[in-house]
Write a protein that holds these residues in place. Sequence first.
Motif, PDB file in Angstrom:
ATOM      1  N   ILE B  25       5.897  -5.334  -8.634  1.00 39.00           N
ATOM      2  CA  ILE B  25       6.256  -3.991  -8.179  1.00 39.00           C
ATOM      3  C   ILE B  25       7.694  -3.997  -7.683  1.00 39.00           C
ATOM      4  O   ILE B  25       8.088  -4.869  -6.909  1.00 39.00           O
ATOM      5  CB  ILE B  25       5.362  -3.537  -7.005  1.00 39.00           C
ATOM      6  N   ILE B  26       8.475  -3.034  -8.144  1.00 39.52           N
ATOM      7  CA  ILE B  26       9.822  -2.902  -7.594  1.00 39.52           C
ATOM      8  C   ILE B  26       9.750  -1.978  -6.385  1.00 39.52           C
ATOM      9  O   ILE B  26       9.314  -0.824  -6.470  1.00 39.52           O
ATOM     10  CB  ILE B  26      10.812  -2.342  -8.635  1.00 39.52           C
ATOM     11  N   LEU B  27      10.092  -2.521  -5.237  1.00 40.10           N
ATOM     12  CA  LEU B  27      10.080  -1.727  -4.010  1.00 40.10           C
ATOM     13  C   LEU B  27      11.473  -1.145  -3.832  1.00 40.10           C
ATOM     14  O   LEU B  27      12.432  -1.878  -3.615  1.00 40.10           O
ATOM     15  CB  LEU B  27       9.731  -2.607  -2.811  1.00 40.10           C
ATOM     16  N   ALA B  28      11.599   0.159  -3.952  1.00 43.81           N
ATOM     17  CA  ALA B  28      12.922   0.764  -3.856  1.00 43.81           C
ATOM     18  C   ALA B  28      13.022   1.639  -2.623  1.00 43.81           C
ATOM     19  O   ALA B  28      12.153   2.463  -2.360  1.00 43.81           O
ATOM     20  CB  ALA B  28      13.202   1.600  -5.094  1.00 43.81           C
ATOM     21  N   GLN B  36      11.567   0.995   4.134  1.00 44.21           N
ATOM     22  CA  GLN B  36      10.198   1.198   4.598  1.00 44.21           C
ATOM     23  C   GLN B  36       9.287   0.023   4.266  1.00 44.21           C
ATOM     24  O   GLN B  36       8.115   0.034   4.576  1.00 44.21           O
ATOM     25  CB  GLN B  36       9.624   2.455   3.942  1.00 44.21           C
ATOM     26  N   PHE B  37       9.838  -0.989   3.548  1.00 40.91           N
ATOM     27  CA  PHE B  37       9.015  -2.115   3.130  1.00 40.91           C
ATOM     28  C   PHE B  37       9.345  -3.319   3.978  1.00 40.91           C
ATOM     29  O   PHE B  37      10.507  -3.557   4.301  1.00 40.91           O
ATOM     30  CB  PHE B  37       9.271  -2.422   1.654  1.00 40.91           C
ATOM     31  N   ILE B  65       4.016  -1.135   3.973  1.00 39.90           N
ATOM     32  CA  ILE B  65       4.843   0.071   3.961  1.00 39.90           C
ATOM     33  C   ILE B  65       4.714   0.695   5.346  1.00 39.90           C
ATOM     34  O   ILE B  65       3.609   0.853   5.857  1.00 39.90           O
ATOM     35  CB  ILE B  65       4.369   1.077   2.895  1.00 39.90           C
ATOM     36  N   MET B  66       5.867   1.070   5.918  1.00 43.98           N
ATOM     37  CA  MET B  66       5.851   1.589   7.277  1.00 43.98           C
ATOM     38  C   MET B  66       6.441   2.992   7.334  1.00 43.98           C
ATOM     39  O   MET B  66       7.250   3.370   6.497  1.00 43.98           O
ATOM     40  CB  MET B  66       6.682   0.675   8.180  1.00 43.98           C
ATOM     41  N   ALA B  91       0.338   1.197   4.813  1.00 36.30           N
ATOM     42  CA  ALA B  91      -0.422   0.602   3.714  1.00 36.30           C
ATOM     43  C   ALA B  91       0.032  -0.828   3.484  1.00 36.30           C
ATOM     44  O   ALA B  91       1.122  -1.220   3.898  1.00 36.30           O
ATOM     45  CB  ALA B  91      -0.215   1.421   2.434  1.00 36.30           C
ATOM     46  N   ILE B  92      -0.849  -1.588   2.821  1.00 33.04           N
ATOM     47  CA  ILE B  92      -0.520  -2.948   2.378  1.00 33.04           C
ATOM     48  C   ILE B  92      -0.275  -2.888   0.871  1.00 33.04           C
ATOM     49  O   ILE B  92      -1.016  -2.224   0.143  1.00 33.04           O
ATOM     50  CB  ILE B  92      -1.689  -3.912   2.681  1.00 33.04           C
ATOM     51  N   VAL B  93       0.774  -3.550   0.410  1.00 32.33           N
ATOM     52  CA  VAL B  93       1.072  -3.614  -1.024  1.00 32.33           C
ATOM     53  C   VAL B  93       0.878  -5.049  -1.474  1.00 32.33           C
ATOM     54  O   VAL B  93       1.326  -5.970  -0.791  1.00 32.33           O
ATOM     55  CB  VAL B  93       2.535  -3.191  -1.301  1.00 32.33           C
ATOM     56  N   ASP B  94       0.204  -5.257  -2.594  1.00 34.04           N
ATOM     57  CA  ASP B  94       0.195  -6.636  -3.146  1.00 34.04           C
ATOM     58  C   ASP B  94       0.218  -6.609  -4.670  1.00 34.04           C
ATOM     59  O   ASP B  94       0.460  -5.561  -5.268  1.00 34.04           O
ATOM     60  CB  ASP B  94      -1.003  -7.449  -2.608  1.00 34.04           C
TER      61      ASP B  94
END
Lengths: 94, 94, 94, 94, 94, 94, 94
Positions: B25-28, B36-37, B65-66, B91-94
């Motif tokens: 996943i690209i966190l932008a 926010q990540f 994510i905050m 949320a939690i991202v994985d």
Amino acid sequence: MNIKPLGDRVVTKMAEAEETTQSGIILAGSAKEKPQFAEVIAVGPGGVVDGKEVKMELKAGDKVIMSKYAGTEVKLDGEEYVIISQKDVLAIVD
Amino acid sequence: MNIKPLGDRVVTKMAEAEETTQSGIILAGSAKEKPQFAEVIAVGPGGVVDGKEVKMELKAGDKVIMSKYAGTEVKLDGEEYVIISQKDVLAIVD
Amino acid sequence: MNIKPLGDRVVTKMAEAEETTQSGIILAGSAKEKPQFAEVIAVGPGGVVDGKEVKMELKAGDKVIMSKYAGTEVKLDGEEYVIISQKDVLAIVD
Amino acid sequence: MNIKPLGDRVVTKMAEAEETTQSGIILAGSAKEKPQFAEVIAVGPGGVVDGKEVKMELKAGDKVIMSKYAGTEVKLDGEEYVIISQKDVLAIVD
Amino acid sequence: MNIKPLGDRVVTKMAEAEETTQSGIILAGSAKEKPQFAEVIAVGPGGVVDGKEVKMELKAGDKVIMSKYAGTEVKLDGEEYVIISQKDVLAIVD
Amino acid sequence: MNIKPLGDRVVTKMAEAEETTQSGIILAGSAKEKPQFAEVIAVGPGGVVDGKEVKMELKAGDKVIMSKYAGTEVKLDGEEYVIISQKDVLAIVD
Amino acid sequence: MNIKPLGDRVVTKMAEAEETTQSGIILAGSAKEKPQFAEVIAVGPGGVVDGKEVKMELKAGDKVIMSKYAGTEVKLDGEEYVIISQKDVLAIVD
């Protein structure tokens, strides 16, 4: 992609400013405002949130109407999502 | 380094404005905004917080994510951290 | 000097803008902002605070990180102290 | 003079901007700000305040440190007093 | 005249900016500000107010000190009264 | 006309800026401000309001004094009414 | 169309600025302001809302008066609706 909301939160994908649902409803939102219509993508587990037991009423796939000023916009893989508390979701449309 | 958050707080290390998680996943995040990540570095014990029992759902290593406006920025050993209540983690991202 | 905080409050002595703890951590704070690092000097008895039972987790000698906007600055014998609720102390550093 | 505070309130007499307590502490407050140091003159009965049981910890004669922005200033017989909730008294100094 | 306050409210008649009580206390208030001293004229029944049991401590005839910014001014028969919650009455003077 | 207030609300009809009650009290309100005197026209059922049991103390025909900034003005059949929570009614005048 | 409000919410369709109800009441609202009169179209299930049990008192077809500043405007199929908490509905008119 795997995004797991915490507590009573849901992840929603904003609908285009105008789209037609399967039942033929035209969902119209001002092009300049954050649209109020979205589809639920992922649902948190509920449980005790801020000292109060919360039962999740929403499920992935629900089309929902949300309060204009609620939720947090997040960009993932180039797409806009809104993470929002279930209590700020106003209604389900189908 | 040994930093022990109190109550329902977690210490997080902000992610770069753009990075790719292990799952691709690209966190932008906007380069101008506080990203926010973040990755969870340390987790408080939970327990009774403001008169309410809180169970910690997060653990060190979680990518989260905050909310943009939550948490306190702290600089330790030249690196930026954010200390935040678990309830402001979306949320939690994985 | 004998200063006894009431309820869930602690008295802290602000750290210099940059200092090295015994474990070698460099605590850096902007010179223009109120520093966020402090040492606990005295601890209140806890008990029922605003109708809620509070147990004190902090003890004199703890090095803590505090929220930038919390607490009350007090000058005693020419030195700056901050009196702060334990719930506004974010973490212990050692 | 007979002034009986209600509920969890105490009546305090503000200390001069600089004074030395019996134990030799110099209490310094900015001459332009409302001083934060005071002596307790009268103490309310406590009891149920806003639906919560409050036990009075203060007694007449206590030297206290108060939050700068709390309490109500009252002029009686030409002298300045501050009536303040016990929960806004930060610490006892002796 | 018959005015019956509801809940935990009391009706008070503002004291002149300066007056001497029977015990000789000079009550001084700034001529430009709403005076903080008043005499209780009528007392509500108390009972459950906003979900909390309230017992009335005040009685008609009490001389009281009130918070400057609390209460509602009412003109009846050409005289000024302030209707105020008992919890915003700071102290009784006699 | 049939208007049924919900919960702990009452419907009131504003009194003229100056009027004399049956007991001879002259109710005077500033001509420029919303008058604070009104007559109760209809009373809600009370019951559980915002999680708290509320018992209605008011009845149709009561002359009441209200907080200046509370309630919602409504025009029905060309007349002005104010719908207000019973807890924002300060006193009954007779 | 099928719109299902969540929790204690109701969907209402705003009345024209002036209209006559079946009982002959003329409902008048300022043409410039959001009208305060509406007809209930759909009613949520009630249940536990923000930790408090809520029983729905409204039903589809009820003519209601609402607080001017409450609720969220939504456009569906070219018509304006307001989704509002039952607790912000002031009264039923018939």
